[in-house]
Structure formats: C-alpha cells, structure tokens
Design a protein around this motif. Structure first.
Motif, PDB file in Angstrom:
ATOM      1  N   ALA A  19      81.071  28.850  60.390  1.00  0.00           N
ATOM      2  CA  ALA A  19      81.088  27.921  59.254  1.00  0.00           C
ATOM      3  C   ALA A  19      81.290  28.668  57.938  1.00  0.00           C
ATOM      4  O   ALA A  19      82.087  28.246  57.084  1.00  0.00           O
ATOM      5  N   ARG A  20      80.601  29.776  57.768  1.00  0.00           N
ATOM      6  CA  ARG A  20      80.740  30.545  56.528  1.00  0.00           C
ATOM      7  C   ARG A  20      82.131  31.142  56.389  1.00  0.00           C
ATOM      8  O   ARG A  20      82.704  31.154  55.307  1.00  0.00           O
ATOM      9  N   MET A  21      82.678  31.660  57.481  1.00  0.00           N
ATOM     10  CA  MET A  21      84.022  32.221  57.415  1.00  0.00           C
ATOM     11  C   MET A  21      85.043  31.137  57.112  1.00  0.00           C
ATOM     12  O   MET A  21      85.947  31.331  56.305  1.00  0.00           O
ATOM     13  N   ASN A  22      84.885  29.988  57.735  1.00  0.00           N
ATOM     14  CA  ASN A  22      85.792  28.873  57.482  1.00  0.00           C
ATOM     15  C   ASN A  22      85.745  28.453  56.020  1.00  0.00           C
ATOM     16  O   ASN A  22      86.788  28.239  55.393  1.00  0.00           O
ATOM     17  N   ASP A  23      84.551  28.347  55.459  1.00  0.00           N
ATOM     18  CA  ASP A  23      84.401  27.985  54.046  1.00  0.00           C
ATOM     19  C   ASP A  23      85.030  29.038  53.139  1.00  0.00           C
ATOM     20  O   ASP A  23      85.722  28.711  52.178  1.00  0.00           O
ATOM     21  N   PHE A  24      84.768  30.288  53.438  1.00  0.00           N
ATOM     22  CA  PHE A  24      85.258  31.382  52.602  1.00  0.00           C
ATOM     23  C   PHE A  24      86.777  31.502  52.648  1.00  0.00           C
ATOM     24  O   PHE A  24      87.439  31.656  51.625  1.00  0.00           O
ATOM     25  N   MET A  25      87.350  31.430  53.827  1.00  0.00           N
ATOM     26  CA  MET A  25      88.778  31.687  53.984  1.00  0.00           C
ATOM     27  C   MET A  25      89.650  30.462  53.780  1.00  0.00           C
ATOM     28  O   MET A  25      90.858  30.592  53.617  1.00  0.00           O
ATOM     29  N   SER A  26      89.095  29.273  53.777  1.00  0.00           N
ATOM     30  CA  SER A  26      89.918  28.076  53.660  1.00  0.00           C
ATOM     31  C   SER A  26      90.641  28.002  52.313  1.00  0.00           C
ATOM     32  O   SER A  26      91.642  27.306  52.194  1.00  0.00           O
ATOM     33  N   GLY A  27      90.169  28.718  51.317  1.00  0.00           N
ATOM     34  CA  GLY A  27      90.839  28.741  50.022  1.00  0.00           C
ATOM     35  C   GLY A  27      92.009  29.701  49.964  1.00  0.00           C
ATOM     36  O   GLY A  27      92.772  29.710  49.000  1.00  0.00           O
ATOM     37  N   ASP A  28      92.199  30.505  50.997  1.00  0.00           N
ATOM     38  CA  ASP A  28      93.282  31.483  51.030  1.00  0.00           C
ATOM     39  C   ASP A  28      94.533  30.832  51.604  1.00  0.00           C
ATOM     40  O   ASP A  28      94.781  30.875  52.799  1.00  0.00           O
ATOM     41  N   VAL A  29      95.330  30.215  50.724  1.00  0.00           N
ATOM     42  CA  VAL A  29      96.526  29.508  51.188  1.00  0.00           C
ATOM     43  C   VAL A  29      97.750  30.416  51.235  1.00  0.00           C
ATOM     44  O   VAL A  29      98.781  30.038  51.759  1.00  0.00           O
ATOM     45  N   ARG A  30      97.649  31.619  50.699  1.00  0.00           N
ATOM     46  CA  ARG A  30      98.786  32.539  50.683  1.00  0.00           C
ATOM     47  C   ARG A  30      99.056  33.155  52.038  1.00  0.00           C
ATOM     48  O   ARG A  30     100.188  33.458  52.376  1.00  0.00           O
ATOM     49  N   SER A  31      98.013  33.347  52.810  1.00  0.00           N
ATOM     50  CA  SER A  31      98.195  33.964  54.117  1.00  0.00           C
ATOM     51  C   SER A  31      97.280  33.296  55.134  1.00  0.00           C
ATOM     52  O   SER A  31      96.330  32.616  54.771  1.00  0.00           O
ATOM     53  N   ARG A  32      97.596  33.502  56.357  1.00  0.00           N
ATOM     54  CA  ARG A  32      96.783  32.919  57.432  1.00  0.00           C
ATOM     55  C   ARG A  32      96.363  33.981  58.440  1.00  0.00           C
ATOM     56  O   ARG A  32      96.131  33.696  59.602  1.00  0.00           O
ATOM     57  N   TRP A  33      96.226  35.223  57.995  1.00  0.00           N
ATOM     58  CA  TRP A  33      95.861  36.317  58.884  1.00  0.00           C
ATOM     59  C   TRP A  33      94.529  36.069  59.562  1.00  0.00           C
ATOM     60  O   TRP A  33      94.269  36.554  60.656  1.00  0.00           O
ATOM     61  N   TRP A  34      93.667  35.317  58.936  1.00  0.00           N
ATOM     62  CA  TRP A  34      92.308  35.123  59.392  1.00  0.00           C
ATOM     63  C   TRP A  34      92.175  34.047  60.471  1.00  0.00           C
ATOM     64  O   TRP A  34      91.145  33.927  61.114  1.00  0.00           O
ATOM     65  N   LEU A  35      93.224  33.261  60.693  1.00  0.00           N
ATOM     66  CA  LEU A  35      93.129  32.181  61.686  1.00  0.00           C
ATOM     67  C   LEU A  35      92.832  32.681  63.104  1.00  0.00           C
ATOM     68  O   LEU A  35      91.958  32.117  63.769  1.00  0.00           O
ATOM     69  N   PRO A  36      93.502  33.720  63.604  1.00  0.00           N
ATOM     70  CA  PRO A  36      93.139  34.192  64.943  1.00  0.00           C
ATOM     71  C   PRO A  36      91.681  34.666  65.034  1.00  0.00           C
ATOM     72  O   PRO A  36      91.034  34.481  66.071  1.00  0.00           O
ATOM     73  N   VAL A  37      91.173  35.237  63.961  1.00  0.00           N
ATOM     74  CA  VAL A  37      89.773  35.667  63.938  1.00  0.00           C
ATOM     75  C   VAL A  37      88.865  34.442  64.006  1.00  0.00           C
ATOM     76  O   VAL A  37      87.883  34.414  64.761  1.00  0.00           O
ATOM     77  N   LEU A  38      89.198  33.422  63.243  1.00  0.00           N
ATOM     78  CA  LEU A  38      88.418  32.184  63.232  1.00  0.00           C
ATOM     79  C   LEU A  38      88.409  31.543  64.619  1.00  0.00           C
ATOM     80  O   LEU A  38      87.368  31.117  65.112  1.00  0.00           O
ATOM     81  N   TRP A  39      89.558  31.498  65.256  1.00  0.00           N
ATOM     82  CA  TRP A  39      89.656  30.890  66.586  1.00  0.00           C
ATOM     83  C   TRP A  39      88.888  31.700  67.629  1.00  0.00           C
ATOM     84  O   TRP A  39      88.265  31.134  68.523  1.00  0.00           O
ATOM     85  N   ALA A  40      88.938  33.025  67.533  1.00  0.00           N
ATOM     86  CA  ALA A  40      88.183  33.868  68.462  1.00  0.00           C
ATOM     87  C   ALA A  40      86.680  33.655  68.271  1.00  0.00           C
ATOM     88  O   ALA A  40      85.924  33.569  69.254  1.00  0.00           O
ATOM     89  N   LEU A  41      86.252  33.535  67.034  1.00  0.00           N
ATOM     90  CA  LEU A  41      84.841  33.283  66.748  1.00  0.00           C
ATOM     91  C   LEU A  41      84.433  31.912  67.297  1.00  0.00           C
ATOM     92  O   LEU A  41      83.356  31.765  67.883  1.00  0.00           O
ATOM     93  N   ALA A  42      85.302  30.923  67.143  1.00  0.00           N
ATOM     94  CA  ALA A  42      85.022  29.582  67.679  1.00  0.00           C
ATOM     95  C   ALA A  42      84.910  29.637  69.202  1.00  0.00           C
ATOM     96  O   ALA A  42      84.034  28.984  69.793  1.00  0.00           O
ATOM     97  N   ALA A  43      85.769  30.405  69.850  1.00  0.00           N
ATOM     98  CA  ALA A  43      85.691  30.546  71.312  1.00  0.00           C
ATOM     99  C   ALA A  43      84.366  31.183  71.717  1.00  0.00           C
ATOM    100  O   ALA A  43      83.732  30.753  72.692  1.00  0.00           O
ATOM    101  N   ASP A  44      83.922  32.181  70.964  1.00  0.00           N
ATOM    102  CA  ASP A  44      82.643  32.822  71.258  1.00  0.00           C
ATOM    103  C   ASP A  44      81.480  31.847  71.099  1.00  0.00           C
ATOM    104  O   ASP A  44      80.560  31.841  71.921  1.00  0.00           O
ATOM    105  N   VAL A  45      81.526  31.023  70.060  1.00  0.00           N
ATOM    106  CA  VAL A  45      80.472  30.022  69.860  1.00  0.00           C
ATOM    107  C   VAL A  45      80.399  29.121  71.080  1.00  0.00           C
ATOM    108  O   VAL A  45      79.316  28.873  71.635  1.00  0.00           O
ATOM    109  N   ARG A  46      81.542  28.643  71.530  1.00  0.00           N
ATOM    110  CA  ARG A  46      81.580  27.742  72.683  1.00  0.00           C
ATOM    111  C   ARG A  46      81.054  28.439  73.950  1.00  0.00           C
ATOM    112  O   ARG A  46      80.260  27.866  74.691  1.00  0.00           O
TER     113      ARG A  46
END
Length: 82
Positions: A19-46
C-alpha cells in the motif's frame, strides 16, 4: 505464536508495504519501472496470506472456514491493480 499467526503477520506487513509503495509511486507518471516490483510484492502478499489461511485450516483455528487473512489483505491487493 502459531505458524498461522506468523504467516498472517508477514502477509499484513507485506500488504502495508504494498500500500505504501503504491501510494508513493503512483505519482510517478514519467516512468513505470516500479510496476514489476509492485506486482511481485502483490504476489508475495497473496502467497503469504494464502499460506496463513492454509495453516488456520490445518490447525482448525478460528476463521479456518474462510480466507480470513487473504480477505484482510484484499484492499491493498486491489489497489495494486487499479
């Protein structure tokens, strides 16, 4: 602490980090490098939440008949994919 509690605590910790990473990075519209990290973290949560729920069933703990841990992490998981 039981195995279910340890798995559940880890799932909740990861859900908070997600949740914190999503909030922090959602304002970064110039790049999406963080999306795979977010998805991997979501997979770990599940994975951790599902394991906590499996442990609950194995030891017949309260909440064993429903995916209590996974449903507790649901909001963080949904926000990661919207």
């Amino acid at each position: 602490a039981t195995a279910a509690q340890r798995w559940g605590d880890a799932a909740e910790f990861l859900a908070e980090a997600l949740a914190r990473m999503n909030d922090f990075m959602s304002g970064d519209v110039r790049s999406r490098w963080w999306l795979p990290v977010l998805w991997a973290l979501a997979a770990d949560v599940r994975i951790f939440a599902e394991q906590a729920d499996r442990e609950r069933v194995a030891y017949k703990l309260p909440g064993a008949q429903r995916a209590e841990t996974l449903s507790g992490c649901e909001l963080a998981l949904k926000r990661a994919f919207t």
